[in-house]
Motif scaffolding. Structure first.
Motif, short mmCIF file in Angstrom:
data_model
loop_
_atom_site.label_atom_id
_atom_site.label_comp_id
_atom_site.label_asym_id
_atom_site.label_seq_id
_atom_site.Cartn_x
_atom_site.Cartn_y
_atom_site.Cartn_z
N LYS A 20 20.30 -62.87 11.21
CA LYS A 20 20.45 -63.46 12.55
C LYS A 20 21.10 -64.84 12.48
N ARG A 21 20.74 -65.59 11.44
CA ARG A 21 21.33 -66.92 11.30
C ARG A 21 22.83 -66.82 11.04
N ILE A 26 28.79 -66.74 12.87
CA ILE A 26 29.99 -65.95 13.12
C ILE A 26 30.40 -66.06 14.59
N VAL A 27 29.41 -65.96 15.48
CA VAL A 27 29.72 -66.04 16.91
C VAL A 27 30.27 -67.43 17.24
N ALA A 28 29.72 -68.47 16.62
CA ALA A 28 30.23 -69.82 16.87
C ALA A 28 31.69 -69.93 16.44
N SER A 77 24.06 -53.72 5.05
CA SER A 77 24.18 -55.08 5.59
C SER A 77 25.26 -55.16 6.66
N MET A 78 26.36 -54.40 6.51
CA MET A 78 27.42 -54.53 7.52
C MET A 78 26.96 -53.99 8.87
N ALA A 79 26.22 -52.90 8.86
CA ALA A 79 25.78 -52.31 10.13
C ALA A 79 24.74 -53.19 10.80
N VAL A 80 23.80 -53.69 10.00
CA VAL A 80 22.75 -54.54 10.57
C VAL A 80 23.35 -55.84 11.12
N LEU A 81 24.30 -56.40 10.39
CA LEU A 81 24.94 -57.63 10.86
C LEU A 81 25.72 -57.38 12.16
N ALA A 82 26.40 -56.24 12.23
CA ALA A 82 27.15 -55.93 13.47
C ALA A 82 26.17 -55.83 14.65
N GLY A 86 26.17 -58.15 17.96
CA GLY A 86 26.21 -57.50 19.28
C GLY A 86 25.10 -58.01 20.17
N ASN A 87 23.97 -58.24 19.56
CA ASN A 87 22.81 -58.71 20.31
C ASN A 87 23.03 -60.11 20.89
N LEU A 88 23.99 -60.85 20.31
CA LEU A 88 24.32 -62.18 20.84
C LEU A 88 25.42 -62.09 21.90
#
Ligand code: ASP
Ligand code: MG
Length: 431
Positions: A20-21, A26-28, A77-82, A86-88
């Motif tokens: 999540k961190r 990444i979003v920033a 890890s790639m799927a969980v990170l995606a 997405g949740n953000l």
């Protein structure tokens, strides 16, 4: 603004909280106006655990199946990170190495990238999504099987993608603030290096500095892709790995005057090698070649080689070389087969050795560096067993128990330390 490739290592995506961190960061970056491509490693120690699992069911798992198994780590890890991104509220799409166009040869477990065709990544970026790519894997051009690039290979995936996409920078996120003048676990006052050239970084990586995969640095140098090594646990600027001209330029901009390159940039050490001595080899043309050929045929990469002057009375000589510890048994077996042909006396195997290297582009033009290094080792009571040099590196083999003393002595002799302790290791189990 351009494309940024960010690679997150296993310790940066070790659990849901870390993921999540990382997603926030990444979003920033995306919100700052960049197109973002992310390369991930497997979570925490997943790759080691999968290897342990394979070994429990088979002592020698076939390469094809082992690669299929290991690539699953990065898929998780790639799927969980995606999902976390997405949740953000930011769209993210994950891709396997194969889907991302990472084309390799068919050498399982150590495949080389031969081409990158990132059409699907470019399409995802064009549609405003963040692309997440599974590191350390590709697909064989000939067999179409899934391959892996070798341990630590996600760095190489990141640089290769960055080069293929024409990215501005490849950021490698890890659990320390950058590259240090020595391993901070051994030298507490090691200093963070702001900029280092590709060639120096290659020497550091080839001589035991574990922070960047050797092939990723080679790839970056060939494609002139700047790498920024930094911590995913802080916002600090890390270490830039760039071409030599850029190291020197940045230095003079800071000082306001033309800068000399640092004579020594860092001290690297390596405990993964062992030493074999072939004792009592007849000093005749072709015998050293026969020994080295036997090792080459066994696919063993040797590092340093030393042949002693033969004693006049016996006309016998000793040949010593270092090699990866993991290959020790294979090498001894290959050499044992040569005993009758070459007629040497015996073989000696020593796996309690370590290699300590000083690296610095400035040593090209400064005399006395070797003398200073060896004096520092002597004063610290360290005995030198073997020596090798390149234009910008001096390495010695010492007994393993003296590696820490040697690293500290060299670091102090070249005044590489800082007054404040600045190295922070944030995560990882060190496995
Ligand atoms: N997960 C792989 C490994 O642990 C690849 C990587 O981390 O770069 O070696
Ligand atoms: Mg890893």
């Amino acid at each position: 603004m351009g494309i940024v490739v960010q690679k997150y290592g296993g310790s940066s995506v070790a659990d849901a909280t870390s993921i999540k961190r990382v997603a926030q960061r990444i979003v920033a970056t995306k919100k700052a106006g960049h197109d973002v491509v992310v390369v991930v490693s497997a979570m925490g120690d997943t790759t080691d655990e999968l290897i342990d699992l394979a070994n429990q069911v088979s002592p020698l798992p076939p390469g094809r199946e082992l690669d299929m198994l290991l690539t699953a780590g990065e898929r998780i890890s790639m799927a969980v990170l995606a999902m976390a991104i997405g949740n953000l509220g930011q769209e993210a799409r994950s891709f396997t190495g194969s889907q991302a166009g990472v084309i390799t040869d068919s050498e399982h477990g150590r495949a080389k990238i031969i081409d990158v065709t990132p059409g699907r990544i470019e399409a995802a970026l064009a549609e405003g999504a963040v692309a997440i790519v599974a590191g350390f894997q590709g697909v064989s051009q000939t067999t179409k099987d899934i391959t892996t690039l070798g341990r630590g290979g996600s760095d190489t995936t990141a640089v290769a993608l960055a080069a293929a996409l024409g990215a501005d920078v490849c950021e490698i996120y890890t659990d320390v603030d950058g590259i240090f003048t020595a391993d901070p676990r051994i030298v507490p006052n090691a200093r963070q290096i702001p900029r280092i050239s590709y060639e120096e970084m290659l020497e550091m990586a080839a001589n035991g500095a574990k922070i960047l995969h050797l092939r990723c640095v080679e790839y970056a140098r060939r494609n002139d892709m700047p790498i920024h090594v930094r911590s995913s646990f802080s916002d600090k600027t890390g270490t830039w790995v760039v071409k030599t001209e850029d190291v020197v330029q940045a230095g003079s901009a800071q000082e306001g005057s033309p800068m000399e390159q640092a004579i020594i940039s860092g001290v690297a050490h390596d405990r993964s090698e062992s030493k074999i001595t072939v004792v009592g080899v007849p000093d005749k043309v072709g015998f050293a070649a026969a020994i080295l050929q036997a090792l080459a045929d066994a696919q063993i990469n040797i590092d340093m080689v030393v042949q002693n002057v033969s004693a006049a009375a016996t006309a016998l000589t000793d040949i010593s070389f270092t090699l990866p510890r993991a290959d020790g048994q294979t090498a001894m077996t290959a050499l044992a087969r040569l005993k009758d042909e070459v007629g040497y006396e015996r073989l000696q195997y020593d796996d309690s050795v370590g290699k300590v290297s000083i690296v610095g582009a400035g040593m090209r033009s400064s005399p006395g560096i070797t003398a200073k290094f060896f004096r520092a080792l002597a004063d610290a009571g360290v005995n030198i067993e073997m020596i090798s040099t390149s234009e910008i590196r001096i390495s010695v083999v010492v007994t393993e128990s003296q590696v820490d003393a040697a690293v500290n002595a060299a670091h102090a002799a070249f005044d590489l330390g800082t007054d404040e302790v600045e190295a922070v290791v944030y995560g990882g189990t060190g496995r």
